[in-house]
Design an enzyme around this catalytic site. Sequence first.
Site, PDB file in Angstrom:
ATOM      1  N   GLU A   1      62.593  40.980  71.018  1.00  0.00           N
ATOM      2  CA  GLU A   1      63.069  42.031  70.108  1.00  0.00           C
ATOM      3  C   GLU A   1      62.896  43.426  70.725  1.00  0.00           C
ATOM      4  O   GLU A   1      62.539  44.384  70.040  1.00  0.00           O
ATOM      5  CB  GLU A   1      62.346  41.905  68.760  1.00  0.00           C
ATOM      6  CG  GLU A   1      63.157  42.426  67.590  1.00  0.00           C
ATOM      7  CD  GLU A   1      64.650  42.361  67.824  1.00  0.00           C
ATOM      8  OE1 GLU A   1      65.188  41.244  67.825  1.00  0.00           O
ATOM      9  OE2 GLU A   1      65.291  43.399  68.008  1.00  0.00           O
TER      10      GLU A   1
HETATM   11  C1  FAD Z   1      60.731  32.891  72.994  1.00  0.00           C
HETATM   12  C2  FAD Z   1      61.843  33.880  73.089  1.00  0.00           C
HETATM   13  C3  FAD Z   1      62.688  34.056  72.009  1.00  0.00           C
HETATM   14  C4  FAD Z   1      63.739  34.963  72.081  1.00  0.00           C
HETATM   15  N1  FAD Z   1      64.628  35.075  71.030  1.00  0.00           N
HETATM   16  C5  FAD Z   1      65.754  35.826  71.188  1.00  0.00           C
HETATM   17  C6  FAD Z   1      66.782  35.817  70.191  1.00  0.00           C
HETATM   18  O1  FAD Z   1      66.657  35.172  69.147  1.00  0.00           O
HETATM   19  N2  FAD Z   1      67.903  36.525  70.428  1.00  0.00           N
HETATM   20  C7  FAD Z   1      68.086  37.262  71.557  1.00  0.00           C
HETATM   21  O2  FAD Z   1      69.122  37.872  71.707  1.00  0.00           O
HETATM   22  N3  FAD Z   1      67.126  37.282  72.530  1.00  0.00           N
HETATM   23  C8  FAD Z   1      65.970  36.587  72.369  1.00  0.00           C
HETATM   24  N4  FAD Z   1      65.006  36.601  73.347  1.00  0.00           N
HETATM   25  C9  FAD Z   1      65.184  37.424  74.525  1.00  0.00           C
HETATM   26  C10 FAD Z   1      64.262  38.653  74.523  1.00  0.00           C
HETATM   27  O3  FAD Z   1      64.684  39.568  73.546  1.00  0.00           O
HETATM   28  C11 FAD Z   1      64.237  39.224  75.939  1.00  0.00           C
HETATM   29  O4  FAD Z   1      63.446  38.345  76.712  1.00  0.00           O
HETATM   30  C12 FAD Z   1      63.694  40.634  75.997  1.00  0.00           C
HETATM   31  O5  FAD Z   1      64.573  41.530  75.359  1.00  0.00           O
HETATM   32  C13 FAD Z   1      63.464  41.106  77.432  1.00  0.00           C
HETATM   33  O6  FAD Z   1      64.558  40.847  78.234  1.00  0.00           O
HETATM   34  P1  FAD Z   1      64.361  40.058  79.624  1.00  0.00           P
HETATM   35  O7  FAD Z   1      63.537  38.872  79.331  1.00  0.00           O
HETATM   36  O8  FAD Z   1      65.686  39.862  80.231  1.00  0.00           O
HETATM   37  O9  FAD Z   1      63.470  41.010  80.487  1.00  0.00           O
HETATM   38  P2  FAD Z   1      64.008  42.196  81.402  1.00  0.00           P
HETATM   39  O10 FAD Z   1      64.971  43.025  80.640  1.00  0.00           O
HETATM   40  O11 FAD Z   1      64.411  41.659  82.711  1.00  0.00           O
HETATM   41  O12 FAD Z   1      62.658  43.031  81.566  1.00  0.00           O
HETATM   42  C14 FAD Z   1      61.616  42.628  82.456  1.00  0.00           C
HETATM   43  C15 FAD Z   1      60.552  43.738  82.452  1.00  0.00           C
HETATM   44  O13 FAD Z   1      61.130  44.963  82.902  1.00  0.00           O
HETATM   45  C16 FAD Z   1      60.996  45.974  81.927  1.00  0.00           C
HETATM   46  N5  FAD Z   1      62.234  46.744  81.872  1.00  0.00           N
HETATM   47  C17 FAD Z   1      63.491  46.304  81.711  1.00  0.00           C
HETATM   48  N6  FAD Z   1      64.353  47.319  81.693  1.00  0.00           N
HETATM   49  C18 FAD Z   1      63.632  48.448  81.832  1.00  0.00           C
HETATM   50  C19 FAD Z   1      63.945  49.831  81.875  1.00  0.00           C
HETATM   51  N7  FAD Z   1      65.190  50.272  81.743  1.00  0.00           N
HETATM   52  N8  FAD Z   1      62.922  50.698  82.026  1.00  0.00           N
HETATM   53  C20 FAD Z   1      61.664  50.271  82.166  1.00  0.00           C
HETATM   54  N9  FAD Z   1      61.304  48.979  82.132  1.00  0.00           N
HETATM   55  C21 FAD Z   1      62.273  48.077  81.964  1.00  0.00           C
HETATM   56  C22 FAD Z   1      60.752  45.248  80.604  1.00  0.00           C
HETATM   57  O14 FAD Z   1      60.000  46.061  79.695  1.00  0.00           O
HETATM   58  C23 FAD Z   1      59.988  44.018  81.062  1.00  0.00           C
HETATM   59  O15 FAD Z   1      58.628  44.292  81.170  1.00  0.00           O
HETATM   60  C24 FAD Z   1      63.925  35.723  73.262  1.00  0.00           C
HETATM   61  C25 FAD Z   1      63.045  35.562  74.333  1.00  0.00           C
HETATM   62  C26 FAD Z   1      62.033  34.645  74.271  1.00  0.00           C
HETATM   63  C27 FAD Z   1      61.139  34.462  75.468  1.00  0.00           C
END
Ligand code: FAD
Length: 614
Positions: free
Chosen positions: A451
């Site tokens: 989220e």
């Molecule tokens: C169990 C689970 C349930 C989920 N449920 C849903 C759901 O129902 N619907 C849905 O749509 N998604 C869902 N997600 C996805 C979740 O919202 C994402 O994992 C989350 O938004 C982070 O995206 P990412 O994993 O691609 O990490 P990334 O975006 O790759 O981020 C990796 C790291 O880099 C940092 N980062 C990324 N961009 C920046 C920036 N611009 N500046 C500084 N730091 C940055 C982040 O804070 C993080 O620490 C779920 C994930 C999990 C694991």
Amino acid sequence: MALAPGNHFKADLRAIRFTLWDHLGTERLFKLERFAHLSRDECDAVIDQAYRFATEVTGPLNSTGDRTGCHMEGGRVVTPPGFREAWRKLFEVGLMPFTIPAESGGFGGPSAVGVVLQELQSGANTAFQMYAGLTHGAADLMEHFALDEDRKRFLPAMLDGRYSGTMCLSEPHAGSDVGATRTRARHIEGNVYEITGTKCWISAGDHDLTQNIVHMVLARIEGAPTGTKGLSLFIVPKVWVNDDGTLGEPNDVTTASIEHKLGIRASATAVLNFGDAGRCRGILVGGRPHEGMRQMFRMMNGARIAVGVQGIAVASTAYLNALGYARERQQGSSIRNFKDPNAPRVAILEHSDIRRLLVEMKAKVEGTRALAIKLALHADLARALADSDAGAAAHHEGQVDLLTPVVKAYSSDQAFRIAEMAVQIYGGAGFVEDHPAEQYLRDAKIFSIYEGTNHIQALDLVSRKLGSRGGENFADFLKEIGDFVAEHSARPGLGAELGALGEAATTLQRGAEALMGFFMGGKLDQVTLVASPFLETLSEVAVAHVLLEAAVVAEGRLRREEDDLAHEDVDFYRGKVLAAKYFASYVLPQARARVNAIIAGDRSPLDMPDGGFA
Ligand SMILES: Cc1cc2nc3c(=O)[nH]c(=O)nc-3n(C[C@H](O)[C@H](O)[C@H](O)COP(=O)(O)OP(=O)(O)OC[C@H]3O[C@@H](n4cnc5c(N)ncnc54)[C@H](O)[C@@H]3O)c2cc1C
């Protein structure tokens, strides 16, 4: 040894009711037309019902669901034993539509009470509550933005448990950066589009609890601009729903896989393929193209608060379980008898460090809970006053806006830390599966990630929320604290702590001014460097404020009625005062240290050559 079967969920209903009614005065809502159909007694009865449901139905499924998890069979997800029955019972008791407006088939109850219901459900079984919470969020989104015909088509079945809901933003290459969404929409006719793409990590994306699943999907209509501005929102049912509400053909939504996870294992997290066979249809929400982000933000904001509440919920049951263990586990003797080798063994609750951990847990659980309910109360007041007092409504809406990233990020960060403290209190018993603490620790980690990661919340706070309405929301937040300190600073017994709060609020303002200076000086990397510490500082000031508000109420009761109060009531109120004192003395000073570091403007992480990390 495995954890004994049965319910391990614990809640402190007295503390919850104190916050809701005595501290925050939620009862005032029932004087307003919007909530005049309800009373405190009725809300208390709903809270009791939710507690019974949590302890009798979903609580006992928490550890078994964790051990079993979800699995796929014949292309479909199977939830752990007992989940289908619990889902049926959830709708039999009618807890789901509590905050949905009456005209859409709900009870029109206040969100302040809704937060309590969410806490009880999430604390008992976070994974199970995900299915219900997402359905509620999707229904609320539909209630706000869908065309009347679509509301009629989907809402009744979502509110009576025949359909569930999801939110589909994430894609393999589009996590934090939602604007990178590649899922496409091609116009077919009217508001119906052909949807093609892959969404990943979709909570409740597939399961066997309902006849149908309604996916709320962000996609880009052909020819739309790049980035978030070009996104539209679609209702994409797993099984097509005919105009008359009957189920049609499967809608070409397939589940590629589900994840194997650290925690919330009974919540299915699915990779979904839309339109592999070119036959997936989606309905444009409200018939409005390119408004997907604005619409989805309603569900996201609700989900952000709900995730904060998930954190509070797990932290609370972790705290209460650890407290129960500390009362029973005999180990060592009292420090007062340190010279006596034959001194009697005592419960670990007697040891200073265990007490320190427990007070920190208590203060943070009760403080973050009060902040979440306060936020919800602002939302209720904004809605209730919208037609009669636009100025007041804007103020309350502004506080919701400002506090949403704070409740999401701080409560979820602290949840993991509180669960970790619970494991520590159990000692070795916390690291093995005999007690619920290790599951709470694993379950709590996701809250700071999904989220919008907590850093994304911090960016939202510093780049949008601090300055919104010309900075008035932040100014109102500081003014409320200043007025509170001025009103109560002469209080016996709390003067020093109130003084510390006043100072911390001034310090926070200096931190905000430093951020503004970085913005003006074009040092954007410096702003993003300190965004998370700034969010933490604002959160601690906000939590200290609500804890001291509660302490003032409790201290007033003790002063006026101590001689007439029962022993346990005196303890209860003293507990409120001492938790606030602890937070003001041990946690709040960190705000000043952090702001000083922000102002000093150290750039070490930015100046570090990439090779320097090696
Ligand atoms: C169990 C689970 C349930 C989920 N449920 C849903 C759901 O129902 N619907 C849905 O749509 N998604 C869902 N997600 C996805 C979740 O919202 C994402 O994992 C989350 O938004 C982070 O995206 P990412 O994993 O691609 O990490 P990334 O975006 O790759 O981020 C990796 C790291 O880099 C940092 N980062 C990324 N961009 C920046 C920036 N611009 N500046 C500084 N730091 C940055 C982040 O804070 C993080 O620490 C779920 C994930 C999990 C694991």
